[in-house]
Scaffold this motif. Structure first.
Motif: not given
Length: 395
Positions: A161, A178, A229, A232, A234, A277, A347
């Motif tokens: 993150n 992705d 994650y 990408h 969110y 995401s 996020s």
């Protein structure tokens, strides 16, 4: 006054104190307010907030085994002094009155007012509990992936993150897979599965919440928590449903999103894939009664823990939330006046007066959390004092 002085007791070795100035928070100004002017302050259960605050104090003393994204260091010295004052009380279970006086003696309240105007904005989150298995079969064919070893954050390291994510493709660094690519099998066969589910909608909501309890066929509970994650951005699928006229804005909730996906599985799958995401999970050694693990490294407390923007706030900071929320049913508006502790991030939690309220575990908590998209007052409690710097002492 004697009690107030005791509640703000100075540790024996910290002979000099300095006053802590309010922090500068990008995108907002801090307006001082009086505790007596805060709607609902006196009626709250401050003893419950005190116990949650002590959990954050413990995280400061011992580096947690589960470390999430770091928060800004602002106010750390002041919070450390407040934690010392809490320890000096000699009890983890003070009365409500003593707990309230503790917070009033050791903190000053500041209303956080966004530069763009308006109030704070609150959403809710929870810890889902879903059926799952440790191996595929018997309908459990939706993989829950752990963080891949080839996932590199844009800074060049594997820290979760912390920005965009990359992977090596030959001699080049390219964006990480992705959601669509991962659902189509980009990570299959690499032994990354930590669990298997029956329903891809359950996985999607687990990824939004960042944690889950997996109820295994033998009755055991597997605790999972966020572990990075794919880098990408969110994209809230609820926003897409509103923009397309499929769900009225005033009716938007997680229940409505789930209902749309269940009513038309193909359309639901396509909707999920519009959010590129993708969240990875790790297993935790947590008891069944403990709350979800927050980014601060402590189990969260239902109704007392919040997620904040980690780039603006310090974990462990108390925040008084005052809003009217649909707690009992959709469309209801009931007073929520609660002192809460910043112990997590997310996020989608971005901005100076933005918080995600943690409501606990299971479908009932999920129903409440899914209805929360409301404005209200966000009041930060800033520590009054910190140990003063002495001549010749370095930081």
């Amino acid at each position: 006054m004697a009690l107030a002085a005791a509640l703000a007791a100075t540790p024996a070795r910290a002979l000099m104190l300095s006053e802590v100035p309010p922090p500068a928070i990008d995108g907002a100004k801090l307006v001082p307010v009086a505790f007596g002017a805060m709607d609902g302050w006196a009626a709250d259960d401050h003893a419950s907030a005190f116990r949650t605050f002590l959990n954050s104090c413990a995280a400061r003393r011992t580096p947690p085994a589960e470390v999430g994204p770091a928060s800004v260091p602002t106010l750390v010295a002041g919070l450390a002094h407040a934690c010392a004052a809490a320890a000096a009380l000699g009890t983890q279970a003070p009365s409500r009155q003593v707990a309230r006086l503790f917070f009033e003696a050791n903190f000053r309240p500041y209303r956080v007012v966004p530069d763009k105007g308006g109030e704070g904005f609150f959403t809710g989150y929870y810890e889902p509990e879903v059926a799952g298995a440790l191996a595929p079969g018997n309908g459990f064919d939706v993989p829950v992936y752990g963080r891949p070893a080839d996932l590199l954050m844009s800074g060049g390291g594997p820290t979760p993150n912390s920005g965009g994510a990359l992977r090596r493709d030959g001699d080049a660094l390219v964006p990480y897979f992705d959601r669509a690519a991962i659902e189509d099998g980009a990570l299959a066969g690499r032994g990354l599965e930590v669990a298997w589910l029956k329903d891809p909608i359950d996985l999607f909501f687990m990824q939004i919440q960042g944690s889950a309890r997996i109820r295994l066929p033998d009755g055991r509970v597997l605790r999972l928590n966020y572990d990075g994650y794919n880098g990408h951005p969110y994209l809230p699928v609820g926003r897409l449903l509103i923009a397309r006229g499929l769900v009225p804005r005033e009716e938007m909730s997680m229940d409505r999103i789930r209902a749309f996906m269940e009513a038309d599985p193909e359309a639901g799958r396509a909707l999920r894939r519009e959010n590129p995401s993708y969240v990875f999970f790790k297993t935790l050694d947590l008891g069944a009664e403990a709350g979800a693990m927050g980014a601060e490294g402590v189990p969260l407390t239902a109704g007392r823990s919040i997620a904040v923007d980690r780039k603006l706030y310090t974990y462990g900071a108390p925040v008084f939330v005052a809003a009217d929320l649909p707690l009992s049913a959709p469309g209801s508006r009931e007073p929520f006046r609660r002192l809460m502790i910043a112990q997590d991030t997310g996020s989608a939690i971005v901005g100076p007066a933005r918080a995600d309220l943690y409501f606990g575990t299971g479908p009932e908590a999920g129903a409440v959390a899914g209805r929360i998209r409301h404005s209200g007052a966000f009041t930060l409690l800033v520590p009054r004092f910190a140990p003063a710097e002495t001549p010749g002492r370095s930081r």
